[in-house]
Motif scaffolding. Structure first.
Motif, PDB file in Angstrom:
ATOM      1  N   LEU A 233      39.580 -27.439 -14.453  1.00 50.09           N
ATOM      2  CA  LEU A 233      38.144 -26.996 -13.878  1.00 50.09           C
ATOM      3  C   LEU A 233      38.137 -25.691 -14.014  1.00 50.09           C
ATOM      4  O   LEU A 233      38.813 -24.665 -13.551  1.00 50.09           O
ATOM      5  N   PHE A 234      37.292 -25.059 -14.629  1.00 46.19           N
ATOM      6  CA  PHE A 234      36.885 -23.741 -14.891  1.00 46.19           C
ATOM      7  C   PHE A 234      35.617 -23.202 -14.259  1.00 46.19           C
ATOM      8  O   PHE A 234      34.815 -24.146 -13.633  1.00 46.19           O
ATOM      9  N   THR A 235      35.631 -21.871 -13.757  1.00 48.45           N
ATOM     10  CA  THR A 235      34.573 -21.349 -13.155  1.00 48.45           C
ATOM     11  C   THR A 235      33.997 -19.966 -13.605  1.00 48.45           C
ATOM     12  O   THR A 235      34.902 -19.301 -14.572  1.00 48.45           O
ATOM     13  N   CYS A 236      32.698 -19.649 -13.302  1.00 51.27           N
ATOM     14  CA  CYS A 236      32.212 -18.385 -13.934  1.00 51.27           C
ATOM     15  C   CYS A 236      31.193 -17.950 -12.654  1.00 51.27           C
ATOM     16  O   CYS A 236      30.786 -18.923 -11.953  1.00 51.27           O
ATOM     17  N   PRO A 237      31.333 -16.757 -12.364  1.00 48.68           N
ATOM     18  CA  PRO A 237      30.338 -16.099 -11.142  1.00 48.68           C
ATOM     19  C   PRO A 237      29.019 -16.636 -11.655  1.00 48.68           C
ATOM     20  O   PRO A 237      28.319 -16.376 -12.582  1.00 48.68           O
ATOM     21  N   ALA A 238      28.400 -17.278 -10.625  1.00 48.17           N
ATOM     22  CA  ALA A 238      27.045 -17.510 -10.885  1.00 48.17           C
ATOM     23  C   ALA A 238      26.003 -16.232 -10.975  1.00 48.17           C
ATOM     24  O   ALA A 238      25.072 -16.357 -11.632  1.00 48.17           O
ATOM     25  N   SER A 239      26.388 -15.169 -10.325  1.00 48.66           N
ATOM     26  CA  SER A 239      25.635 -13.860 -10.728  1.00 48.66           C
ATOM     27  C   SER A 239      25.658 -13.372 -12.098  1.00 48.66           C
ATOM     28  O   SER A 239      24.720 -12.755 -12.253  1.00 48.66           O
ATOM     29  N   ASN A 240      26.661 -13.923 -12.772  1.00 47.75           N
ATOM     30  CA  ASN A 240      26.640 -13.700 -14.349  1.00 47.75           C
ATOM     31  C   ASN A 240      25.345 -14.189 -15.266  1.00 47.75           C
ATOM     32  O   ASN A 240      25.124 -13.880 -16.323  1.00 47.75           O
ATOM     33  N   ASN A 241      24.854 -15.385 -14.539  1.00 41.18           N
ATOM     34  CA  ASN A 241      23.638 -16.202 -15.262  1.00 41.18           C
ATOM     35  C   ASN A 241      24.014 -16.565 -16.480  1.00 41.18           C
ATOM     36  O   ASN A 241      23.267 -16.341 -17.352  1.00 41.18           O
ATOM     37  N   ALA A 242      25.424 -17.375 -16.417  1.00 38.64           N
ATOM     38  CA  ALA A 242      25.633 -17.390 -18.081  1.00 38.64           C
ATOM     39  C   ALA A 242      24.834 -18.704 -18.668  1.00 38.64           C
ATOM     40  O   ALA A 242      24.150 -19.634 -18.043  1.00 38.64           O
TER      41      ALA A 242
END
Length: 250
Positions: A233-242
């Motif tokens: 399970l991987f994550t990315c800060p939502a603030s990055n707007n990936a």
């Protein structure tokens, strides 16, 4: 503030918060991508389409897209009896366009899964083999967050009790999970399905899942059973707007 102005503002906010997803087919054959949303607002694009080799589509999904999944279908014919059996694997209720309520797909199917802007302001995403395998998949992004994938064709060397279905030439285009293959005879109380008395991490270790090591050794970044969170399970800060890209046959 007038109703018109408020509506325009809401439209602007919604547009700003929308995310971009690209789905690319790098396979040397046609794939029929499919999409399903578990809860909340639906993406702006069709729930199913035909993707020729070396083509891609880009569309918007909600900033808080929840329980979203994208997968590929193989060897489809929707001209007669459109529905879950229209494809050799991965078919769904609805035919070409999966039903938005019941069209979650028929295993085996490799899944790209998303829940965006969730707990602690994070995007969660993964490649899952919990429903078995039917195509190599990767999830990449444009902001340097981790890549997750299952880049290996698991069909040809799939263990005999799990292999299939097969195409018209006899080539295996799927590899079922031990749960889907019902190897222990009771999917409601199964160490392979992590159900019944085996429904916790403590009672359903990966060592108790038949053929877990086949999937995990080939695709270490993928979910290979229900409790694979620590490695898959991987994550990315939502603030990055990936912006995310799902690629078949990466």
């Amino acid at each position: 503030m007038s109703t018109l102005t408020l509506a325009a503002l809401l439209t602007l906010v919604t547009s700003t918060l929308a995310r971009t997803v690209t789905v690319s087919n790098h396979c040397p054959f046609i794939v029929w991508p499919a999409m399903f949303t578990g809860t909340g607002t639906l993406p702006s694009y069709s729930t199913g389409w035909e993707a020729a080799p070396d083509t891609s589509v880009t569309f918007s999904v909600p900033d808080n897209w929840q329980a979203g999944r994208i997968w590929g279908r193989r060897d489809c014919d929707f001209s007669t009896n459109p529905g879950p059996n229209s494809c050799l694997d991965g078919g769904c209720n609805g035919g070409l366009e999966c039903d938005s309520n019941t069209g979650s797909g028929v295993p085996p199917a490799t899944l790209a899964e998303f829940s965006l802007n969730q707990n602690s302001g994070l995007d969660y995403y993964d490649v899952s083999l919990v429903d078995g395998y039917n195509l190599p998949i990767s999830i990449t992004n444009n902001v340097g967050c981790p890549v997750t994938n299952c880049p290996v064709d698991l069909g040809p060397n799939c263990p005999a009790p799990l292999i299939g279905p097969f195409d018209s030439t006899g080539f295996p285009v799927g590899c079922k999970s031990a749960c889907e293959a019902n190897l222990d005879g009771d999917p409601s109380n199964s160490p392979n399905c992590c159900t019944g008395q085996y429904d916790t991490l403590q009672t359903c270790p990966s060592s108790g899942v038949t053929y877990y090591s086949y999937f995990k050794s080939n695709c270490p970044n993928a979910y290979c059973y229900a409790f694979d969170d620590s490695t898959a399970l991987f994550t990315c800060p939502a603030s990055n707007n990936a912006e995310y890209t799902v690629t078949f046959c990466p």
